[in-house]
Scaffold this motif. Structure first.
Motif, PDB file in Angstrom:
ATOM      1  N   UNK A 102       0.845  -1.206   0.000  1.00  0.00           N
ATOM      2  CA  UNK A 102       0.000   0.000   0.000  1.00  0.00           C
ATOM      3  C   UNK A 102       0.878   1.252   0.000  1.00  0.00           C
ATOM      4  N   UNK A 106       1.188   4.351  -2.772  1.00  0.00           N
ATOM      5  CA  UNK A 106       1.158   5.807  -2.562  1.00  0.00           C
ATOM      6  C   UNK A 106       2.318   6.474  -3.293  1.00  0.00           C
ATOM      7  N   UNK A 226      -9.950  -2.063  -4.457  1.00  0.00           N
ATOM      8  CA  UNK A 226     -10.663  -2.449  -3.228  1.00  0.00           C
ATOM      9  C   UNK A 226     -11.865  -3.323  -3.573  1.00  0.00           C
ATOM     10  N   UNK A 229     -10.391  -6.648  -3.962  1.00  0.00           N
ATOM     11  CA  UNK A 229     -10.178  -7.297  -2.663  1.00  0.00           C
ATOM     12  C   UNK A 229     -11.456  -8.003  -2.214  1.00  0.00           C
ATOM     13  N   UNK A 230     -12.567  -7.255  -2.290  1.00  0.00           N
ATOM     14  CA  UNK A 230     -13.834  -7.829  -1.848  1.00  0.00           C
ATOM     15  C   UNK A 230     -14.154  -9.078  -2.671  1.00  0.00           C
ATOM     16  N   UNK A 266     -22.173   1.144  -6.359  1.00  0.00           N
ATOM     17  CA  UNK A 266     -20.886   1.294  -5.688  1.00  0.00           C
ATOM     18  C   UNK A 266     -20.763   0.424  -4.435  1.00  0.00           C
ATOM     19  N   UNK A 267     -21.900  -0.020  -3.889  1.00  0.00           N
ATOM     20  CA  UNK A 267     -21.800  -0.758  -2.624  1.00  0.00           C
ATOM     21  C   UNK A 267     -22.235  -2.213  -2.715  1.00  0.00           C
ATOM     22  N   UNK A 270     -19.758  -4.874  -1.796  1.00  0.00           N
ATOM     23  CA  UNK A 270     -19.468  -4.951  -0.363  1.00  0.00           C
ATOM     24  C   UNK A 270     -20.606  -5.655   0.383  1.00  0.00           C
ATOM     25  N   UNK A 273     -20.196  -9.223  -0.066  1.00  0.00           N
ATOM     26  CA  UNK A 273     -19.076  -9.662   0.770  1.00  0.00           C
ATOM     27  C   UNK A 273     -19.535  -9.922   2.202  1.00  0.00           C
TER      28      UNK A 273
ATOM     29  N   UNK B 128     -10.895  -2.965   5.564  1.00  0.00           N
ATOM     30  CA  UNK B 128     -10.586  -1.950   4.550  1.00  0.00           C
ATOM     31  C   UNK B 128     -11.783  -1.720   3.631  1.00  0.00           C
ATOM     32  N   UNK B 129     -12.434  -2.823   3.229  1.00  0.00           N
ATOM     33  CA  UNK B 129     -13.582  -2.697   2.330  1.00  0.00           C
ATOM     34  C   UNK B 129     -14.692  -1.885   2.991  1.00  0.00           C
ATOM     35  N   UNK B 130     -14.936  -2.127   4.272  1.00  0.00           N
ATOM     36  CA  UNK B 130     -15.959  -1.353   4.990  1.00  0.00           C
ATOM     37  C   UNK B 130     -15.574   0.130   5.019  1.00  0.00           C
ATOM     38  N   UNK B 132     -13.754   1.679   2.980  1.00  0.00           N
ATOM     39  CA  UNK B 132     -13.878   2.227   1.632  1.00  0.00           C
ATOM     40  C   UNK B 132     -15.339   2.545   1.315  1.00  0.00           C
ATOM     41  N   UNK B 133     -16.227   1.621   1.738  1.00  0.00           N
ATOM     42  CA  UNK B 133     -17.656   1.878   1.530  1.00  0.00           C
ATOM     43  C   UNK B 133     -18.044   3.176   2.234  1.00  0.00           C
ATOM     44  N   UNK B 136     -16.708   6.113   0.235  1.00  0.00           N
ATOM     45  CA  UNK B 136     -17.523   6.350  -0.967  1.00  0.00           C
ATOM     46  C   UNK B 136     -18.808   7.069  -0.576  1.00  0.00           C
ATOM     47  N   UNK B 140     -20.096  10.660  -1.896  1.00  0.00           N
ATOM     48  CA  UNK B 140     -21.311  10.763  -2.711  1.00  0.00           C
ATOM     49  C   UNK B 140     -22.270  11.832  -2.194  1.00  0.00           C
ATOM     50  N   UNK B 252      -8.031   5.279   3.198  1.00  0.00           N
ATOM     51  CA  UNK B 252      -7.079   4.273   3.660  1.00  0.00           C
ATOM     52  C   UNK B 252      -5.737   4.920   3.985  1.00  0.00           C
ATOM     53  N   UNK B 253      -5.386   5.980   3.269  1.00  0.00           N
ATOM     54  CA  UNK B 253      -4.118   6.666   3.567  1.00  0.00           C
ATOM     55  C   UNK B 253      -4.135   7.205   4.987  1.00  0.00           C
TER      56      UNK B 253
END
Lengths: 291, 347
Positions: A102, A106, A226, A229-230, A266-267, A270, A273, B128-130, B132-133, B136, B140, B252-253
């Motif tokens: 990661x 960057x 990402x 990943x999911x 977009x979700x 997730x 997942x 991480x996925x959570x 990211x959600x 987002x 939005x 995430x950064x």
């Protein structure tokens, strides 16, 4: 809603699933040997697209040559990264590989911003693939069909190579028991480097395919990685079949879901997942943990 | 140092920090103004918030051994829920805090319950996925609540009068200081409690903990909720200090920034994490000022330009930390283990 409309949306789903499948496949190939989740995968995808763009800009490289050369160039960079840096992480907890890659992402993404600017540049669809093809029930963009076909071919080839070929057997054996494999005279570090190169090349190939469909810009890999990943978690970490199947399946699901309720695009991945983890933590194609 | 002198030294430090707004001494190279000046107090308050935030991350990462790659989400939840309650719902600060506390308990409870079904690297990916959600969602700008890329800024009437204006910076400073002290107390108490011992045992060997009849899942969930809750509370205080929310804190950064703070100070030591958070935030703030002032301008372009990208620097910093802290981060944890176990035992 007509059947033709649904069918063309199904193809749109396959086309976006093609990118997920390629990226998830590359991640799984790398995880299979290095036990590292390569966060830099999104950056490799971005570099593949930039290699295509710069190749056209400065060397008048045509798209079909870029499809072969760009992944090779990025794979060489990736293998250097593995030999010089990633190798030092061996023996550490795999989460440090994730964090390390990661951090590398960057660095690479921000260097590209300095080189190319944040907005990026457009790359045109090659003439031979522009326009639409008659599928019988509807006219469909030729380029998207091309993406679907290429990614299916690559997925099948890589699946066969890793799961069925002799070299693939050696790769899998190097993961299971590196000491024994080395004792049999096989150069395991080299196998690991080459496998990493293969995974990176697949990501870069996805980047080449993406170049004509979106602007080529430095952070183009940030979001898709990402989602990938999911998808890898849903398919089962380390399962190559799971990555390919779920990549396409979730691309389709996402596109069809967006017809029903656009903001969910977009979700949705997730949400899937969460459901999969709740019911089957090892993923749909993963082997349940033996604990 | 024995226990009594340590406590005495600590108490003296806290007293010194409490009376800081009345001390006009300048510390020239470190602070551009006298210590009692609003600018210095504001910077110190920010440092306190990040010290507490780093401590909250160390509870889950350093003590329970769980790499949550989504810690930014809980801090951001604190920041944004407070901001939304204050600006859109016109709540008082206390009401906004009440709403945030409820969210800060439920959110990690639900997400933790799901994420902890998987472990190790998958746990990192799923958290991480959570996050990211969440990121987002904030970008939005649903129902115009979060302000998207612009973020949210508090109006002049959103906070109580005692917390508004340059003259009242000292009140904000005291709030941040009180929050840091409280968080440290909770942190020390929790890692030395019976549950805290079990967290450390899980970090070392989860299966053994299960074999002696304890349920690791519940203990891990407890650590996850506590750590995330403290992060959200740090978000509330951050909102009071900073007065605005930016989507940067959802990324995430930002989680990597927290990780660097904890690693700088020493994984698995609470004091180290607090110090790491304070030092990192201080450097982050001051280096930007210094860079713009002079120094950097005289460097050649190929050095100056990358150094102006904070995320580039963060990436390089982290790579160096992993490569040159002997044995990597995990090695640092392992080396510090005996020390942290014995020091926590002596409390």
């Amino acid at each position: 809603m007509s059947a033709d409309y649904l069918a063309s949306q199904l193809f749109n789903g396959l086309a976006s699933g093609a990118f997920y499948a390629l990226l998830a496949l590359g991640l799984s190939v790398i995880f299979g040997t290095l036990r590292i989740i390569n966060f830099a995968h999104g950056a490799m995808y971005m570099l593949g697209a930039f290699a295509t763009y710069y190749g056209a800009q400065y060397l008048h490289l045509n798209f079909f040559l870029a499809l072969i050369l760009a992944p090779l160039v990025v794979a060489v960079l990736g293998m250097l990264f593995e030999v010089l840096l990633l190798r030092r992480l061996q023996g550490l907890d795999p989460v440090y590989g994730l964090l390390f890659t990661f951090a590398a992402t960057l660095v690479v993404v921000n260097l590209m911003r300095l080189l190319a600017g944040a907005m990026g540049s457009p790359y045109n669809i090659p003439d031979a693939l522009s326009g639409a093809t008659n599928l019988g029930f509807t006219l469909y963009p030729t380029y998207k069909l091309f993406v679907i076909v290429v990614s299916i071919i690559v997925c099948v080839l890589v699946w066969w190579f890793v799961e069925r070929s002799l070299l693939g057997a050696r790769i899998r054996a190097s993961t299971e028991n590196p000491v024994l494999v080395r004792a049999l005279g096989i150069d395991t570090p080299r196998i690991i480097t080459l496998t990493f190169g293969l995974g990176v090349a697949i990501a870069a190939l996805a980047g080449v395919l993406a170049a004509p469909t979106t602007n080529v810009y430095p952070s183009m890999g940030d979001d898709i990685i990402i989602y990938t990943f999911a998808i890898v978690v849903i398919g089962g970490l380390g399962s190559i079949t799971g990555s390919i199947v779920m990549g396409f399946a979730l691309g389709v699901l996402q596109t069809l879901g967006a017809i029903w309720y656009p903001p969910i695009a977009t979700t949705l991945i997730f949400i899937v997942m969460v459901i999969v983890i709740a019911l089957r933590p090892s993923g749909l194609f993963g082997r349940p943990e033996s604990s | 140092m024995n226990r009594a002198t340590r406590i005495a030294a600590l108490a003296a430090l806290v007293v010194l920090l409490i009376v800081m707004p009345w001390i006009g001494v300048p510390i020239p190279p470190l602070f551009s103004e006298a210590m009692s000046a609003p600018g210095s107090l504001n910077l110190l308050a920010l440092c306190f918030v990040f010290g507490a935030l780093a401590l909250s991350y160390d509870i889950i990462f350093g003590f329970a051994g769980l790499l949550s790659f989504g810690h930014a989400l809980y801090f951001a939840a604190g920041v944004y829920v407070t901001a939304i309650a204050l600006t859109h719902w016109h709540c008082t600060l206390l009401q906004a805090m009440g709403i945030t506390i409820v969210v800060a308990l439920i959110l990690p409870l639900v997400i933790g319950a799901v994420c902890l079904r998987v472990r190790d690297i998958q746990f990192a990916m799923v958290t991480l996925a959570f996050a990211q959600a969440g990121s987002i969602l904030v970008m939005q700008n649903p129902f115009g609540l979060t302000g998207g890329e612009e973020g949210l800024a508090l109006g002049p009437s959103a906070l109580p009068a005692a917390l508004v204006g340059v003259a009242n910076t000292r009140n904000i400073y005291w709030i941040a200081l009180a929050f840091l002290v409280l968080t440290c107390a909770i942190g020390v108490w929790s890692v030395n409690s019976a549950a805290g011992r079990v967290w450390q045992a899980i970090r070392e060997n989860e299966r053994r903990v299960a074999v002696i009849g304890l349920n690791p899942y519940l203990y891990k969930l407890g650590a996850f909720v506590l750590s995330s809750f403290l992060a959200s509370m740090a978000g509330v205080v951050y909102m009071v200090v900073e007065g605005s929310a930016s989507p940067d804190v959802t990324t995430a950064s930002f989680t990597l920034v927290l990780l660097v703070m904890v690693v700088l100070g020493g994984v698995g030591t609470l004091w180290g994490a607090v110090l790491g958070g304070i030092v990192y935030e201080y450097l982050d703030f001051r280096l930007v000022v210094l860079a713009n002032a002079s120094g950097l301008q005289s460097l050649p372009a190929f050095l100056r330009v990358p150094l102006s990208e904070p995320l580039f620097i963060l990436g390089v910093l982290f790579i160096i930390l992993v490569l040159f802290v002997p044995g990597g981060l995990a090695g640092a944890v392992r080396r510090l283990n005996p020390a942290s176990l014995s020091s926590s035992g002596s409390h």
